[in-house]
Design a protein around this motif. Structure first.
Motif, PDB file in Angstrom:
ATOM      1  N   PHE A 133      -5.596   5.048   2.482  1.00  0.00           N
ATOM      2  CA  PHE A 133      -4.594   5.921   2.297  1.00  0.00           C
ATOM      3  C   PHE A 133      -3.454   5.201   1.805  1.00  0.00           C
ATOM      4  CE2 PHE A 133      -7.874   8.321   4.951  1.00  0.00           C
ATOM      5  CZ  PHE A 133      -7.613   9.510   4.582  1.00  0.00           C
ATOM      6  N   THR A 134      -2.531   5.998   1.412  1.00  0.00           N
ATOM      7  CA  THR A 134      -1.152   5.565   1.032  1.00  0.00           C
ATOM      8  C   THR A 134       0.008   6.374   1.289  1.00  0.00           C
ATOM      9  OG1 THR A 134      -1.975   4.243  -1.111  1.00  0.00           O
ATOM     10  CG2 THR A 134       0.067   4.659  -0.958  1.00  0.00           C
ATOM     11  N   ILE A 185      11.457   5.501  -1.506  1.00  0.00           N
ATOM     12  CA  ILE A 185      12.102   4.222  -0.731  1.00  0.00           C
ATOM     13  C   ILE A 185      11.008   3.478  -0.169  1.00  0.00           C
ATOM     14  CG2 ILE A 185      14.436   5.168  -0.355  1.00  0.00           C
ATOM     15  CD1 ILE A 185      13.558   5.567   2.547  1.00  0.00           C
ATOM     16  N   SER A 186      11.247   2.132  -0.011  1.00  0.00           N
ATOM     17  CA  SER A 186      10.236   1.286   0.462  1.00  0.00           C
ATOM     18  C   SER A 186      10.201   1.277   1.886  1.00  0.00           C
ATOM     19  CB  SER A 186      10.366  -0.086  -0.064  1.00  0.00           C
ATOM     20  OG  SER A 186      11.661  -0.902   0.133  1.00  0.00           O
ATOM     21  N   SER A 187       8.957   1.341   2.540  1.00  0.00           N
ATOM     22  CA  SER A 187       9.261   1.408   3.986  1.00  0.00           C
ATOM     23  C   SER A 187       7.950   0.646   4.669  1.00  0.00           C
ATOM     24  CB  SER A 187       9.363   2.544   4.812  1.00  0.00           C
ATOM     25  OG  SER A 187       9.139   2.560   6.249  1.00  0.00           O
ATOM     26  N   GLY A 188       8.182  -0.549   5.357  1.00  0.00           N
ATOM     27  CA  GLY A 188       6.828  -1.265   5.566  1.00  0.00           C
ATOM     28  C   GLY A 188       6.515  -1.230   7.030  1.00  0.00           C
ATOM     29  N   ASP A 189       7.286   0.093   7.614  1.00  0.00           N
ATOM     30  CA  ASP A 189       7.057   0.230   9.075  1.00  0.00           C
ATOM     31  C   ASP A 189       5.874   1.534   9.403  1.00  0.00           C
ATOM     32  OD1 ASP A 189       8.731  -1.831   9.753  1.00  0.00           O
ATOM     33  OD2 ASP A 189      10.466  -0.601   9.752  1.00  0.00           O
ATOM     34  N   VAL A 190       5.206   1.702   8.390  1.00  0.00           N
ATOM     35  CA  VAL A 190       4.152   2.881   8.493  1.00  0.00           C
ATOM     36  C   VAL A 190       3.226   2.614   9.597  1.00  0.00           C
ATOM     37  CG1 VAL A 190       2.379   4.380   7.339  1.00  0.00           C
ATOM     38  CG2 VAL A 190       4.550   3.550   6.071  1.00  0.00           C
ATOM     39  N   ARG A 191       3.222   3.663  10.662  1.00  0.00           N
ATOM     40  CA  ARG A 191       2.116   3.523  11.633  1.00  0.00           C
ATOM     41  C   ARG A 191       1.131   4.557  11.423  1.00  0.00           C
ATOM     42  NH1 ARG A 191       6.552   4.548  14.719  1.00  0.00           N
ATOM     43  NH2 ARG A 191       5.556   6.110  15.965  1.00  0.00           N
ATOM     44  N   ILE A 226      -8.589   2.986  11.519  1.00  0.00           N
ATOM     45  CA  ILE A 226      -7.613   2.928  10.324  1.00  0.00           C
ATOM     46  C   ILE A 226      -6.937   1.618  10.680  1.00  0.00           C
ATOM     47  CG2 ILE A 226      -5.727   4.226  11.210  1.00  0.00           C
ATOM     48  CD1 ILE A 226      -5.742   5.291   8.059  1.00  0.00           C
ATOM     49  N   GLU A 227      -6.729   0.533   9.410  1.00  0.00           N
ATOM     50  CA  GLU A 227      -5.783  -0.444   9.611  1.00  0.00           C
ATOM     51  C   GLU A 227      -4.591  -0.370   9.198  1.00  0.00           C
ATOM     52  OE1 GLU A 227      -7.162  -3.404  10.482  1.00  0.00           O
ATOM     53  OE2 GLU A 227      -9.392  -2.954  10.462  1.00  0.00           O
ATOM     54  N   PRO A 228      -3.886  -1.281   9.581  1.00  0.00           N
ATOM     55  CA  PRO A 228      -2.312  -1.091   9.414  1.00  0.00           C
ATOM     56  C   PRO A 228      -2.091  -1.083   7.784  1.00  0.00           C
ATOM     57  CG  PRO A 228      -2.625  -2.990  10.579  1.00  0.00           C
ATOM     58  CD  PRO A 228      -3.988  -2.507  10.286  1.00  0.00           C
ATOM     59  N   ASP A 229      -2.844  -1.459   6.639  1.00  0.00           N
ATOM     60  CA  ASP A 229      -2.790  -1.032   5.404  1.00  0.00           C
ATOM     61  C   ASP A 229      -3.272   0.265   4.992  1.00  0.00           C
ATOM     62  OD1 ASP A 229      -5.249  -1.562   5.576  1.00  0.00           O
ATOM     63  OD2 ASP A 229      -5.431  -3.091   4.006  1.00  0.00           O
ATOM     64  N   VAL A 265      -6.078  12.016  10.120  1.00  0.00           N
ATOM     65  CA  VAL A 265      -5.451  10.779   9.842  1.00  0.00           C
ATOM     66  C   VAL A 265      -3.797  11.023   9.851  1.00  0.00           C
ATOM     67  CG1 VAL A 265      -4.948   8.695   8.361  1.00  0.00           C
ATOM     68  CG2 VAL A 265      -7.273   9.603   8.838  1.00  0.00           C
ATOM     69  N   SER A 266      -3.151  10.346  10.568  1.00  0.00           N
ATOM     70  CA  SER A 266      -1.589  10.548  10.638  1.00  0.00           C
ATOM     71  C   SER A 266      -0.922   9.444  10.147  1.00  0.00           C
ATOM     72  CB  SER A 266      -1.194  10.849  12.104  1.00  0.00           C
ATOM     73  OG  SER A 266      -1.493   9.933  13.064  1.00  0.00           O
ATOM     74  N   ALA A 267       0.266   9.433   9.416  1.00  0.00           N
ATOM     75  CA  ALA A 267       1.117   8.370   8.941  1.00  0.00           C
ATOM     76  C   ALA A 267       2.463   8.715   9.522  1.00  0.00           C
ATOM     77  CB  ALA A 267       1.155   8.072   7.413  1.00  0.00           C
ATOM     78  N   SER A 268       3.133   7.776  10.192  1.00  0.00           N
ATOM     79  CA  SER A 268       4.627   8.217  10.591  1.00  0.00           C
ATOM     80  C   SER A 268       5.510   6.745  10.205  1.00  0.00           C
ATOM     81  CB  SER A 268       4.495   8.181  12.339  1.00  0.00           C
ATOM     82  OG  SER A 268       3.856   7.450  12.823  1.00  0.00           O
ATOM     83  N   VAL A 269       6.786   7.234  10.131  1.00  0.00           N
ATOM     84  CA  VAL A 269       7.819   6.176  10.120  1.00  0.00           C
ATOM     85  C   VAL A 269       8.834   6.689  10.767  1.00  0.00           C
ATOM     86  CG1 VAL A 269       9.347   5.143   8.669  1.00  0.00           C
ATOM     87  CG2 VAL A 269       7.219   5.485   7.884  1.00  0.00           C
TER      88      VAL A 269
END
Length: 320
Positions: A221-222, A233-239, A249-252, A265-269
């Motif tokens: 997932f992306t 925008i770039s954000s490296g803090d996706v949970r 699900i792995e951090p990537d 599956v949830s993605a949050s910033v």
């Protein structure tokens, strides 16, 4: 000649007897009845050394001037003793220290406690966006650097309106500003500076929105973050998180399931979140086995079996 030799022998014997009669005869020391081993403390800490003493006494209770021939300590993984009666402690438990004097043995028991925590490893600083959360890695250590996993770390925040922290060490960013998160345990403490900024992410999407897979398949997932104008925008803090057990699900963003079923599956910033779904079906990789032979096992036990290619490997017990 023979008379001269006899005369000399007689002179030597007479002189020896005279010396024996003139010298005082030392009384024989009374036998050791008991040995008392004494420790300066009843409890010790891992890493500590103690000097113990051993006193021998006769049947009447009188102290005898006899030194220990041997010192020892058990169990060997808890403590050890040298020839002087100095005991070193390695692990928590109860140590039994003994001394042997003239064939008699005396004992002392010492309770060994873990060494106290004096150091806490904690990241010096961290940055979060509003709505973000993180649990810092904190390790409690003794003065010698050994980690202690049997202790509880207490957490506190000097500005809980900016960043709060719970008993598990989970830090939650509430509004822009700065706060210090403190971790304490026994004699150790450490502080992490947290800076909370406004969340630049206004919109968040994830691809694919839905997917189908079999057990064991990996789906990547992306997450795509955008600002208020809709620009990426770039954000490296996706949970990343999965709604139920049976998958991870792995951090990537790499997802895999061990059990069939429907997953969310949830993605949050920070306080922005988006969802995706996965339907997982069984892999159904079963195949029929053809029995081509039998190996009777009667006089020994089998331990483990491995199936590699067209071969089955069996290990046995007791080197049979």
């Amino acid at each position: 000649m023979k008379l001269q030799v006899l005369f000399v022998i007689a002179l030597i014997a007479t002189g020896a007897l005279a010396r024996q009669q003139s010298e005082p005869v030392k009384p024989e020391a009374p036998p050791v009845k008991t040995v008392e081993v004494t420790s300066p403390v009843a409890e010790a800490e891992v890493g500590q050394q103690l000097k113990l003493t051993a006193v021998a006494k006769d049947e009447s209770g009188k102290t005898l001037d006899v030194k220990p021939a041997v010192w020892f300590a058990a169990p060997f993984d808890v403590a050890s003793a040298d020839d002087s009666g100095t005991v070193s402690f390695f692990n928590p438990g109860e140590a039994q220290v003994g001394a042997v004097v003239a064939g008699k043995v005396g004992f002392a028991r010492i309770k060994v406690k873990p060494a106290p925590v004096t150091i806490i490893d904690l990241p010096p600083k961290s940055q979060l966006v509003v709505g973000g959360a993180m649990r810092p890695n904190a390790t409690a250590r003794t003065a010698t650097g050994n980690p202690r996993a049997d202790v509880t770390i207490s957490w506190s925040s000097d500005n809980s309106t900016i960043a709060s922290v719970d008993a598990a060490g989970l830090v939650i960013a509430l509004k822009p500003g700065k706060a210090n998160i403190k971790a304490t345990c026994e004699r150790g403490s450490a502080t992490m500076a947290v800076e909370v900024t406004a969340n630049p992410v206004k919109m968040l999407s994830v691809e694919p929105k839905s997917a189908n897979a079999r057990t064991g398949d990996v789906i990547h997932f992306t997450a795509r973050a955008m600002d208020a104008a809709g620009k990426p925008i770039s954000s490296g803090d996706v949970r990343w998180a999965v709604s139920r057990e049976g998958a991870m699900i792995e951090p990537d963003g790499a997802f895999a399931a061990e059990q069939p079923g429907a997953y969310v599956v949830s993605a949050s910033v920070g306080d922005r979140q988006t969802l995706a779904s996965v339907v997982v079906t069984p892999r159904n990789a079963e195949r029929e086995l053809e029995v081509v032979g039998r190996a009777p096992i009667k006089d020994f036990q089998a331990a483990e079996q491995w199936i590699i290619g067209n071969f089955a490997y069996v290990s046995t017990v007791s080197d049979k």
